[in-house]
Structure formats: C-alpha cells, structure tokens
Design an enzyme around this catalytic site. Structure first.
Site, short mmCIF file in Angstrom:
data_model
loop_
_atom_site.label_atom_id
_atom_site.label_comp_id
_atom_site.label_asym_id
_atom_site.label_seq_id
_atom_site.Cartn_x
_atom_site.Cartn_y
_atom_site.Cartn_z
N HIS A 79 10.76 4.23 -0.52
CA HIS A 79 9.70 5.13 -0.93
C HIS A 79 9.76 5.85 -2.05
O HIS A 79 8.87 6.15 -2.87
CB HIS A 79 8.72 5.73 0.35
CG HIS A 79 8.52 4.77 1.53
ND1 HIS A 79 8.73 5.21 2.81
CD2 HIS A 79 8.40 3.37 1.52
CE1 HIS A 79 8.22 4.05 3.62
NE2 HIS A 79 8.20 3.09 2.94
N HIS A 239 0.60 -0.63 1.70
CA HIS A 239 1.95 -0.11 2.12
C HIS A 239 3.14 -1.19 1.74
O HIS A 239 4.25 -0.91 0.99
CB HIS A 239 2.36 0.35 3.37
CG HIS A 239 3.60 0.73 3.62
ND1 HIS A 239 3.98 2.34 3.11
CD2 HIS A 239 4.85 0.19 4.04
CE1 HIS A 239 5.12 2.54 3.33
NE2 HIS A 239 5.85 1.23 3.57
N ASP A 243 5.97 -0.92 -1.11
CA ASP A 243 7.35 -1.38 -0.88
C ASP A 243 7.86 -2.42 -1.90
O ASP A 243 9.00 -2.22 -2.29
CB ASP A 243 7.49 -2.17 0.51
CG ASP A 243 7.55 -1.14 1.89
OD1 ASP A 243 7.98 -0.16 1.61
OD2 ASP A 243 7.30 -1.66 2.89
N HIS A 266 11.25 -6.40 2.37
CA HIS A 266 12.17 -5.85 1.50
C HIS A 266 13.23 -6.85 1.12
O HIS A 266 13.77 -6.92 0.08
CB HIS A 266 13.00 -4.79 2.23
CG HIS A 266 11.97 -3.40 2.44
ND1 HIS A 266 11.56 -2.88 1.39
CD2 HIS A 266 11.68 -2.98 3.55
CE1 HIS A 266 10.92 -1.97 1.86
NE2 HIS A 266 10.79 -2.04 3.20
ZN LIG Z 1 7.92 1.01 3.22
#
Ligand SMILES: [Zn+2]
Length: 311
Positions: A79, A239, A243, A266
């Site tokens: 973040h 969100h 990311d 991710h």
């Molecule tokens: Zn995150």
C-alpha cells in the site's frame, strides 16, 4: 522536463504490524536521483538493505513482502508502494525497525496524507517511464492479467468475481484512468478485506495478530462485519485496483499503457511485471526531458496530475 521526485524532509510513521501485532516505526528519508525505493531493516545487526525490485517481491498469505537472497524480509509494502506511485516519488530511503511496515488503516490513504503534509521535491534528473510497446499477458487457471500499448497515460480495467451477498455483481468491475489526484480521491481509501473464516484460521495459527476491524474490512457469510460499513460501495474492487497499482510500481517506474485483468492478485500482477520487463522489446524507456510538446495530451494530463506540487 518531468523530473524524478523524493520527499522534502525526513518523516516518520508508527503503527501496528499486521503479522506481529506490535508497534512498528518507519522513517522515510530523501534520496538522490536514480536511487529507487530502498528499504533498510534497522532492527538487525548489521542492518540489511533491500532494494524494491520486481524480483524481490514475494506474495505471502497476508501481504506482499520484499525478500533478499539471504531470506531477510520486509512485509506489507504494497500500500505504501501504491501511494508512492500516485505521488510520483521514485526515490526514497525507507528505514523500518521490524520485519514489516505498519499496516496503518489497511489502505494507502495514511501514506498519501503523510507525504502530502511533509512535502515533495523535484530532483534534477528526468523521470523515466516504461511505455508498453506490445501486448504481454499472463494466466493462472481462469485468472489473467495483461498490459497493452495505449495512446494515453495509464489505464486500468479490473474485474473481481466474488459470489457473496455483500458484493453486488455490478460493483465488481472498475475502469480507472490513473492520475495521482484521482487515486487520492477515488481509490486510496479502499481497505484490504478478508473473510471471518480466514481470520479465525489465522488467529488460531498465530498469524495476523495485528489484524482487526481497524485495518481491514471483514466479511462473514452474509455481510460486512465492520460497524461503520464500507467507505465506497465498490470498496472491494477499488482495493484490488490499489493493490495492482502498487504491484505494478515495484520497479520504481511508472507505466504508460493499458492494464486489464480478471480475478488478479499480488502474485499474478508480479508475474505480469516480471514478464513485461523480461524482454526489452516489450517496452520503451522514455522521459520527457526535452520536448514535452511531443507528448500526447492525455499522457501529459496524467503526468501533470501527480498530486503534490513540488517544492
Ligand atoms: Zn492490499
């Protein structure tokens, strides 16, 4: 000339570590041009320095970590990286006295606020961008992510696919034309989210001891558990967008191109970035040192829209 940036002065932040539940302090210091994002574990003797690169990124159960060849890690960096991308900060020393950054409120907003308050300075060197030259795609089962050339700045198109009563279908797709200001206003406050059953499992295994309703949106089988609810109706996809923006900035260089992804995370974002950088035919390194008039207007809008005014 569009210049590289760092912070104006040193500044600290403190908070809870997601893994340990203990207090963590991180100190940010100005860095010269072409330094990149450089982390130091100040709790180790001798101290260990880890540069943020796509190759150092490891996806863990809880977060993104940077890991060096000796296995020394710094967790929960994603973040912060997203915030730095939005602020146009390419160079920064990040000193942390624990194996993880403070999780703050589970979003990027506290870091945006911190650096906007501290101030940002332009450096004498031109900022280098990665312009996508040809399509790169990675897949993992039904999940996929790709980068495509585009005429403008940095566009993102992301779809998540959760079958959950609290996640309406039409709130699971988001298109975002990246600007620093747009990120701060529309995306940066979106918090990480998880499911109650995962929280119970992790706590039973002594994981995520710092995780709480203070730094995550928690869902049970029917609804959002947090008493104050969501910050945006589509906070979940926002969100994931946050990311992805952080994951794609792990090279410390902003991308000019179009990102599109389905059910990405991710790990897949990092696979995409590595694949993209693995062949020099995939990109062009450009800077706007001489002739900004050559830059298409949309691109210029993106560049000019980095949030903080330089010193
Ligand atoms: Zn995150």
């Amino acid at each position: 000339m569009i210049k590289q940036r760092t912070v104006k002065t040193a500044v600290s932040a403190a908070g809870i570590g997601l893994h340990s539940g203990s207090k963590v302090t991180v100190n940010f210091r100005p860095a010269p041009a072409d330094t990149g994002l450089v982390y130091t574990r100040t709790d180790l003797d001798p101290q260990v320095v880890i540069k943020c690169t796509p190759e150092a990124v490891r996806d863990t159960q809880l977060c993104t970590a940077l890991v060096n060849l000796d296995g020394v890690r710094i967790s929960t960096v994603e973040h912060l990286t997203a915030a730095l991308s939005a602020l146009g900060i390419d160079n920064l020393y990040i000193d942390v006295n624990a194996p993880e950054l403070p999780v703050m409120d589970g979003s990027a907003q506290p870091f945006i606020y911190l650096f906007e308050s501290t101030g940002i300075q332009d450096l004498a060197a031109p900022k280098t961008y990665l312009r996508v030259a040809r399509k790169v795609r990675v897949e993992d089962g039904e999940k996929w992510a790709e980068l495509n050339p585009s005429d403008g700045g940095f566009q993102l198109d992301l779809t998540i696919d959760f079958n959950h009563p609290a996640m309406e279908r039409d709130l699971q797709h988001l298109v975002f034309n990246f600007t620093g200001r747009g990120f701060a206003a529309e995306i940066s406050r979106a918090r990480t989210f998880c499911f109650m059953r995962d929280v119970e499992y992790m706590h039973a295994h002594n994981l995520a001891l710092g995780g709480s309703l203070e730094n995550a949106v928690v869902l049970d089988d029917y609804r959002v558990v947090n008493p104050d609810g969501l910050r945006y109706p589509n906070e979940f996809v926002k969100h994931k967008m946050l990311d992805a923006i952080g994951d794609l900035y792990m090279s410390g260089r902003s991308i000019l191109g179009a990102f599109k992804a389905y059910k990405t995370g991710h790990k897949l974002n990092n696979m995409l970035l590595r694949a993209f950088l693995s062949d020099a035919k995939n990109y062009e390194l450009i800077s706007f040192a001489d002739d900004p008039a050559k830059v298409r207007s949309e691109t210029f809008e993106f560049i000019d829209a980095r949030i903080a005014e330089p010193a």
